[in-house]
Motif scaffolding. Structure first.
Motif, PDB file in Angstrom:
ATOM      1  N   GLY A 282       0.822  -1.204   0.000  1.00 29.48           N
ATOM      2  CA  GLY A 282       0.000   0.000   0.000  1.00 29.48           C
ATOM      3  C   GLY A 282       0.855   1.253   0.000  1.00 29.48           C
ATOM      4  O   GLY A 282       0.547   2.227  -0.703  1.00 29.48           O
ATOM      5  N   TRP A 283       1.933   1.239   0.777  1.00 28.52           N
ATOM      6  CA  TRP A 283       2.848   2.392   0.817  1.00 28.52           C
ATOM      7  C   TRP A 283       3.517   2.585  -0.542  1.00 28.52           C
ATOM      8  O   TRP A 283       3.652   3.715  -1.030  1.00 28.52           O
ATOM      9  CB  TRP A 283       3.881   2.180   1.917  1.00 28.52           C
ATOM     10  CG  TRP A 283       4.885   3.275   2.036  1.00 28.52           C
ATOM     11  CD1 TRP A 283       4.644   4.606   2.232  1.00 28.52           C
ATOM     12  CD2 TRP A 283       6.309   3.131   1.980  1.00 28.52           C
ATOM     13  NE1 TRP A 283       5.837   5.298   2.309  1.00 28.52           N
ATOM     14  CE2 TRP A 283       6.864   4.414   2.152  1.00 28.52           C
ATOM     15  CE3 TRP A 283       7.158   2.031   1.813  1.00 28.52           C
ATOM     16  CZ2 TRP A 283       8.242   4.632   2.150  1.00 28.52           C
ATOM     17  CZ3 TRP A 283       8.524   2.255   1.813  1.00 28.52           C
ATOM     18  CH2 TRP A 283       9.050   3.535   1.984  1.00 28.52           C
ATOM     19  N   ALA A 284       3.926   1.488  -1.187  1.00 29.19           N
ATOM     20  CA  ALA A 284       4.556   1.586  -2.503  1.00 29.19           C
ATOM     21  C   ALA A 284       3.564   2.128  -3.536  1.00 29.19           C
ATOM     22  O   ALA A 284       3.942   2.917  -4.418  1.00 29.19           O
ATOM     23  CB  ALA A 284       5.097   0.227  -2.929  1.00 29.19           C
ATOM     24  N   ARG A 285       2.307   1.714  -3.454  1.00 30.61           N
ATOM     25  CA  ARG A 285       1.291   2.250  -4.371  1.00 30.61           C
ATOM     26  C   ARG A 285       1.057   3.735  -4.119  1.00 30.61           C
ATOM     27  O   ARG A 285       0.836   4.512  -5.059  1.00 30.61           O
ATOM     28  CB  ARG A 285      -0.012   1.470  -4.232  1.00 30.61           C
ATOM     29  CG  ARG A 285       0.040   0.076  -4.857  1.00 30.61           C
ATOM     30  CD  ARG A 285      -1.336  -0.553  -4.924  1.00 30.61           C
ATOM     31  NE  ARG A 285      -1.829  -0.872  -3.592  1.00 30.61           N
ATOM     32  CZ  ARG A 285      -1.644  -2.036  -2.988  1.00 30.61           C
ATOM     33  NH1 ARG A 285      -0.948  -2.994  -3.589  1.00 30.61           N
ATOM     34  NH2 ARG A 285      -2.133  -2.269  -1.784  1.00 30.61           N
ATOM     35  N   TYR A 286       1.108   4.145  -2.859  1.00 28.41           N
ATOM     36  CA  TYR A 286       0.976   5.565  -2.516  1.00 28.41           C
ATOM     37  C   TYR A 286       2.132   6.359  -3.133  1.00 28.41           C
ATOM     38  O   TYR A 286       1.922   7.447  -3.687  1.00 28.41           O
ATOM     39  CB  TYR A 286       0.956   5.707  -0.990  1.00 28.41           C
ATOM     40  CG  TYR A 286       0.924   7.124  -0.478  1.00 28.41           C
ATOM     41  CD1 TYR A 286      -0.155   7.961  -0.760  1.00 28.41           C
ATOM     42  CD2 TYR A 286       1.967   7.621   0.308  1.00 28.41           C
ATOM     43  CE1 TYR A 286      -0.196   9.257  -0.274  1.00 28.41           C
ATOM     44  CE2 TYR A 286       1.931   8.915   0.800  1.00 28.41           C
ATOM     45  CZ  TYR A 286       0.855   9.728   0.503  1.00 28.41           C
ATOM     46  OH  TYR A 286       0.822  11.014   0.966  1.00 28.41           O
ATOM     47  N   HIS A 287       3.337   5.817  -3.056  1.00 28.64           N
ATOM     48  CA  HIS A 287       4.497   6.465  -3.665  1.00 28.64           C
ATOM     49  C   HIS A 287       4.303   6.599  -5.178  1.00 28.64           C
ATOM     50  O   HIS A 287       4.572   7.651  -5.769  1.00 28.64           O
ATOM     51  CB  HIS A 287       5.759   5.652  -3.366  1.00 28.64           C
ATOM     52  CG  HIS A 287       6.968   6.152  -4.071  1.00 28.64           C
ATOM     53  ND1 HIS A 287       7.404   5.616  -5.267  1.00 28.64           N
ATOM     54  CD2 HIS A 287       7.856   7.128  -3.750  1.00 28.64           C
ATOM     55  CE1 HIS A 287       8.501   6.248  -5.656  1.00 28.64           C
ATOM     56  NE2 HIS A 287       8.794   7.167  -4.756  1.00 28.64           N
ATOM     57  N   ARG A 288       3.837   5.531  -5.826  1.00 26.67           N
ATOM     58  CA  ARG A 288       3.624   5.579  -7.279  1.00 26.67           C
ATOM     59  C   ARG A 288       2.599   6.648  -7.637  1.00 26.67           C
ATOM     60  O   ARG A 288       2.788   7.409  -8.598  1.00 26.67           O
ATOM     61  CB  ARG A 288       3.165   4.218  -7.781  1.00 26.67           C
ATOM     62  CG  ARG A 288       2.810   4.197  -9.252  1.00 26.67           C
ATOM     63  CD  ARG A 288       2.269   2.843  -9.681  1.00 26.67           C
ATOM     64  NE  ARG A 288       3.336   1.861  -9.844  1.00 26.67           N
ATOM     65  CZ  ARG A 288       3.117   0.598 -10.199  1.00 26.67           C
ATOM     66  NH1 ARG A 288       1.879   0.172 -10.384  1.00 26.67           N
ATOM     67  NH2 ARG A 288       4.140  -0.238 -10.344  1.00 26.67           N
ATOM     68  N   LEU A 289       1.515   6.722  -6.862  1.00 23.06           N
ATOM     69  CA  LEU A 289       0.469   7.709  -7.129  1.00 23.06           C
ATOM     70  C   LEU A 289       1.009   9.131  -6.964  1.00 23.06           C
ATOM     71  O   LEU A 289       0.741  10.008  -7.800  1.00 23.06           O
ATOM     72  CB  LEU A 289      -0.716   7.471  -6.194  1.00 23.06           C
ATOM     73  CG  LEU A 289      -1.943   8.359  -6.404  1.00 23.06           C
ATOM     74  CD1 LEU A 289      -2.573   8.081  -7.768  1.00 23.06           C
ATOM     75  CD2 LEU A 289      -2.961   8.140  -5.292  1.00 23.06           C
ATOM     76  N   CYS A 290       1.765   9.367  -5.901  1.00 25.77           N
ATOM     77  CA  CYS A 290       2.333  10.694  -5.675  1.00 25.77           C
ATOM     78  C   CYS A 290       3.318  11.073  -6.786  1.00 25.77           C
ATOM     79  O   CYS A 290       3.343  12.217  -7.248  1.00 25.77           O
ATOM     80  CB  CYS A 290       3.039  10.750  -4.319  1.00 25.77           C
ATOM     81  SG  CYS A 290       1.927  10.738  -2.897  1.00 25.77           S
ATOM     82  N   ALA A 291       4.132  10.105  -7.214  1.00 23.19           N
ATOM     83  CA  ALA A 291       5.092  10.380  -8.275  1.00 23.19           C
ATOM     84  C   ALA A 291       4.373  10.747  -9.572  1.00 23.19           C
ATOM     85  O   ALA A 291       4.793  11.667 -10.291  1.00 23.19           O
ATOM     86  CB  ALA A 291       6.000   9.171  -8.482  1.00 23.19           C
ATOM     87  N   ARG A 292       3.287  10.043  -9.876  1.00 25.58           N
ATOM     88  CA  ARG A 292       2.564  10.317 -11.119  1.00 25.58           C
ATOM     89  C   ARG A 292       1.833  11.650 -11.072  1.00 25.58           C
ATOM     90  O   ARG A 292       1.934  12.465 -12.000  1.00 25.58           O
ATOM     91  CB  ARG A 292       1.560   9.196 -11.392  1.00 25.58           C
ATOM     92  CG  ARG A 292       2.186   7.896 -11.853  1.00 25.58           C
ATOM     93  CD  ARG A 292       1.118   6.849 -12.115  1.00 25.58           C
ATOM     94  NE  ARG A 292       1.709   5.605 -12.604  1.00 25.58           N
ATOM     95  CZ  ARG A 292       1.021   4.520 -12.901  1.00 25.58           C
ATOM     96  NH1 ARG A 292      -0.293   4.511 -12.741  1.00 25.58           N
ATOM     97  NH2 ARG A 292       1.627   3.437 -13.350  1.00 25.58           N
ATOM     98  N   LEU A 293       1.060  11.867  -9.996  1.00 28.00           N
ATOM     99  CA  LEU A 293       0.191  13.033  -9.947  1.00 28.00           C
ATOM    100  C   LEU A 293       0.936  14.313  -9.593  1.00 28.00           C
ATOM    101  O   LEU A 293       0.590  15.393 -10.101  1.00 28.00           O
ATOM    102  CB  LEU A 293      -0.939  12.795  -8.940  1.00 28.00           C
ATOM    103  CG  LEU A 293      -1.895  11.643  -9.259  1.00 28.00           C
ATOM    104  CD1 LEU A 293      -2.986  11.568  -8.219  1.00 28.00           C
ATOM    105  CD2 LEU A 293      -2.494  11.796 -10.650  1.00 28.00           C
ATOM    106  N   LEU A 294       1.934  14.230  -8.732  1.00 30.36           N
ATOM    107  CA  LEU A 294       2.605  15.434  -8.248  1.00 30.36           C
ATOM    108  C   LEU A 294       3.883  15.754  -9.023  1.00 30.36           C
ATOM    109  O   LEU A 294       4.191  16.930  -9.240  1.00 30.36           O
ATOM    110  CB  LEU A 294       2.929  15.281  -6.759  1.00 30.36           C
ATOM    111  CG  LEU A 294       1.726  15.015  -5.858  1.00 30.36           C
ATOM    112  CD1 LEU A 294       2.172  14.759  -4.428  1.00 30.36           C
ATOM    113  CD2 LEU A 294       0.746  16.192  -5.909  1.00 30.36           C
ATOM    114  N   LEU A 295       4.605  14.736  -9.434  1.00 27.45           N
ATOM    115  CA  LEU A 295       5.864  14.967 -10.147  1.00 27.45           C
ATOM    116  C   LEU A 295       5.738  14.760 -11.650  1.00 27.45           C
ATOM    117  O   LEU A 295       6.594  15.234 -12.406  1.00 27.45           O
ATOM    118  CB  LEU A 295       6.958  14.027  -9.614  1.00 27.45           C
ATOM    119  CG  LEU A 295       7.400  14.234  -8.177  1.00 27.45           C
ATOM    120  CD1 LEU A 295       8.377  13.130  -7.779  1.00 27.45           C
ATOM    121  CD2 LEU A 295       8.051  15.610  -7.997  1.00 27.45           C
TER     122      LEU A 295
END
Length: 228
Positions: free
Chosen positions: A41-54
């Protein structure tokens, strides 16, 4: 704009990571399955943040392996360490013993099933590493290793650390090299990250049983394919 996006990423991702880490301690008491679910779940959160924010996305070339094997990856940023958790389905990652010895946090990582490596620990440390690796193999989990030993900038191609050849020889597993170019967008030691596509190229498996010079040369060339 890149600096602003990087600031938002740091604020939101690390802001969410703090409670995630704190909650990982009681969750790990529920068992191995629970803490692995939480880590995913934490890794998926990281992926989502990388896509949407970066604006950082991943292009996968080749096929991520399943089951017991050695996955030897180039290491240029934190990005691929978390992406591999999602792509490999509960890999047992080889990491420095110092990280696995951090109070409480180290206990959680061992509960997840990492493989601590002590480069100065001699034969006893090697035996402990082998027991952890054999336990992962018995579960049918891939073993992820960064054979160059640390994050490196684009263009840097240091020799492989000796621990890789030792694992390869002892475990008698095929090796799947992974070439990565994340350092172009996510440079080591820099706050600002750029939008773009990170390529993760899974190469054809290399059979077990090769002499050390040959396996090291083939893996070194493969993981550096995107650096040419």
């Amino acid at each position: 704009m890149a600096a602003f996006r990087s600031f938002l990423f740091a604020l939101i991702f690390y802001g969410g990571t703090v409670p995630a880490v704190l909650l990982s301690f009681p969750i790990s008491l529920l068992g191995t399955r629970a803490i692995r679910w939480w880590a995913h779940g934490w890794a998926r959160y990281h992926r989502l943040c990388a896509r949407l924010l970066l604006g950082v996305r991943t292009k996968v070339e080749g096929t991520p392996p399943r089951g017991a094997c050695l996955v030897a990856s180039k290491h240029q940023s934190m990005f691929e360490t978390l992406e591999l958790i999602l792509m490999l389905d509960e890999p047992a990652t080889v990491l420095k013993r110092e990280l696995a010895d951090i109070p409480l946090w180290g206990w959680v990582t061992r509960r997840y099933g990492v493989i601590p490596v002590d480069r100065k620990g001699g034969a006893a440390a090697l035996r402990r590493m082998m027991r952890a690796a054999e336990s992962a193999i018995a579960e049918g989990r891939p073993i992820a290793i960064f054979p160059e030993g640390t994050r490196v900038p684009p263009g840097a191609q240091p020799p492989l650390q000796p621990g890789f050849a030792g694992l390869y020889r002892a475990l008698k597993l095929p090796v799947v090299p992974v070439a990565v170019d994340s350092g172009r967008l996510w440079p080591r030691g820099r706050f600002v990250k750029r939008a773009g596509i990170v390529t993760m190229r899974f190469l054809a498996p290399i059979e077990p049983g090769l002499p050390r010079p040959e396996i090291e040369a083939r893996v070194h060339a493969a993981i550096n394919e995107l650096d040419r």
